[in-house]
Design a protein around this motif. Structure first.
Motif, mmCIF file in Angstrom:
data_model
loop_
_atom_site.group_PDB
_atom_site.id
_atom_site.type_symbol
_atom_site.label_atom_id
_atom_site.label_comp_id
_atom_site.label_asym_id
_atom_site.label_seq_id
_atom_site.Cartn_x
_atom_site.Cartn_y
_atom_site.Cartn_z
ATOM 1 N N GLU A 182 -43.389 2.870 1.543
ATOM 2 C CA GLU A 182 -43.790 1.753 0.685
ATOM 3 C C GLU A 182 -42.746 0.645 0.673
ATOM 4 N N GLY A 183 -41.826 0.703 1.653
ATOM 5 C CA GLY A 183 -40.835 -0.359 1.792
ATOM 6 C C GLY A 183 -39.700 -0.292 0.799
ATOM 7 N N ASP A 184 -39.518 0.844 0.147
ATOM 8 C CA ASP A 184 -38.474 0.990 -0.873
ATOM 9 C C ASP A 184 -37.250 1.671 -0.269
ATOM 10 N N THR A 185 -36.552 0.951 0.604
ATOM 11 C CA THR A 185 -35.347 1.517 1.217
ATOM 12 C C THR A 185 -34.137 1.395 0.294
ATOM 13 N N LYS A 186 -34.213 0.524 -0.719
ATOM 14 C CA LYS A 186 -33.093 0.394 -1.647
ATOM 15 C C LYS A 186 -32.904 1.680 -2.446
#
Length: 474
Positions: A182-186
């Motif tokens: 979901e693009g949450d690499t942070k």
């Protein structure tokens, strides 16, 4: 636009799209459904930081263990092939989750997103339980076959603790894959930072102060993974601000969903098993031509190599998500953009990394050979690192091409590329150069380089042909 009949659809994409649009888009989902170049850069940044810190803890781990002597360092090296199997499964399940869920996101299927995430967790639990039992029972005989010899006592001590935490390692890998999808690499970065810092703090305490020796290094790893597991569960189950909603109410057993995850996850895991097998083969060759010291050199030096290629691996990890979304949305042009752009970024990084490694190799080597017991290994470790500078330049085409295939759900193709590179090229070249050409351990080093060159070229051509073919069918 017509869909490509030769390519599998995202899991659940046959359902009405409107039923999957109920989820509120997060910043990460907005990013990965937009410009692929921007997404690759923004996703890669946190991953680079996180992976560098994780490798830093591996380096610190090696440094503390090397203080126990060459036998302790070699013992860890003999456990490494088995450990890589777990790393492979962890990363493989994560890659399977990333690919399958991101394809659902691209197809705007929220129901599929949540169900796929729950399938990932169920698969993780089942595999973890089976592997823990097998590894604990057969650890000693397997290490004997791998040639541990006089170091087997230390190797067993290290391995038993490490493999007791199998479920923690696999769960964190799966969770990272879900977050990346979901693009949450942070948030992935935060979790990996916690794990690395805790591990580095515990290493000297458990190894020396508590007096557990090499087993203390393993305990530090297990404890740090347990802490991160608690943090991840808090994010998903208590805070609940992720795009993916983990709840048993969304779990609907579906063979198609399972195949979608395992279709990438198992081949990706098998890739690490292939690399593990090749590491074992290289260790056997090294022992034959130069003794256990050569294994210690390779084990220590390879940790440095893995740190150097982290930025390229991070870019490749981002490509899995971006290509998965593009494939799910049937935006095949973005696959070509992601492939070309990621390779350019990777080559730029490789050139810089290669130059820096060559210059600072003697100093890096001293990090692994700081104790009187291992100081004599430093010059050889430095020589190994300098040879590997050539290896870096051919890593990007292979990594990025495999990532494209994983993203679109073609895990078997990615596996084939790894088998070609590792078994057909690296292992054979290493054997020929080390034994047939009598180059000793340096022959093994140059065999790795030659295999990487050949494998990178094959992977790049295969990926370009695949992308061109599916674009023509649109």
């Amino acid at each position: 636009m017509k869909s490509n009949s030769s390519s599998p659809s995202p899991p659940g994409s046959d359902k009405n799209e409107s039923s999957g649009d109920s989820g509120e888009k997060t910043e990460g989902v907005t990013l990965i459904t937009g410009d692929p170049k921007k997404a690759i850069i923004k996703l890669s940044g946190p991953l680079i930081v996180a992976m560098i810190l994780m490798s830093a803890y591996n380096l610190v781990d090696a440094i503390w263990v090397s203080g126990l002597g060459g036998n302790a360092l070699a013992a860890v090296g003999f456990v490494t092939p088995l450990f890589m199997i777990l790393v492979g499964l962890s990363n493989g399940i994560g890659a399977g989750a990333t690919s399958a869920i991101s394809r659902c996101i691209g197809a705007r299927n929220q129901e599929g997103v949540n169900n796929t995430a729950m399938h990932t967790l169920v698969i993780t639990i089942i595999i973890s339980l089976i592997l823990t039992v097998l590894l604990e029972i057969f650890l000693n005989p397997v290490l004997s076959v791998l040639g541990a010899g006089e170091t087997i006592g230390l190797a067993v001590s290290y391995g038993q603790v490490t493999f007791a935490g199998t479920i923690l390692m696999l769960f964190t890998g799966a969770a990272y894959g879900i977050l990346r999808s979901e693009g949450d690499t942070k948030r992935t970065m935060y979790a990996m930072i916690i794990s690395a810092v805790v591990n580095m703090v515990l290493d000297p305490i458990l190894i020396y102060l508590v007096g557990w020796g090499v087993a203390g290094a393993a305990w530090a790893t297990v404890i740090s993974q347990a802490l991160v597991t608690v943090v991840i569960l808090y994010w998903f189950l208590k805070k609940k601000d992720t795009y993916v909603d983990l709840s048993w109410k969304y779990f609907k057993p579906d063979l198609k969903v399972t195949k979608s995850i395992l279709g990438v996850g198992l081949p990706a895991s098998a890739e690490f098993m292939v690399m593990s097998a090749v590491t074992a083969i290289l260790n056997i060759i090294l022992v034959q031509v130069a003794g256990t010291d050569a294994v210690a050199v390779y084990s220590a030096g390879w940790r440095g190599v893995m740190m150097a290629i982290i930025p390229m691996a991070a870019v490749g990890t981002a490509v899995v998500t971006v290509s998965g979304v593009a494939y799910g949305a049937r935006k095949y042009k973005n696959l070509r953009i992601a492939h070309s752009y990621s390779i350019k970024v990777g080559l730029a990084v490789a050139a810089i990394t290669g130059v820096l490694t060559f210059i600072f190799a003697p100093y890096i080597a001293q990090i692994f050979a700081y104790s009187p017991e291992t100081a004599y290994l430093a010059p050889t470790i430095a020589a190994f690192l300098q040879v590997m500078c050539v290896f870096y330049l051919f890593v990007p085409p292979g990594i990025m091409s495999s990532s494209i295939f994983q993203g679109v759900g073609k895990g078997i193709t990615s596996l084939i590329l790894t088998v070609l590179r590792q078994l057909l090229f690296v292992a054979i070249f290493a054997y020929l150069l080390a034994i047939n050409f009598n180059l000793g351990q340096q022959g093994v080093w140059w065999g790795i380089v030659a295999g990487d060159i050949a494998g990178g070229i094959v992977a790049y051509i295969w990926a370009r042909l695949y992308i061109s073919r599916i674009q023509r069918q649109v």
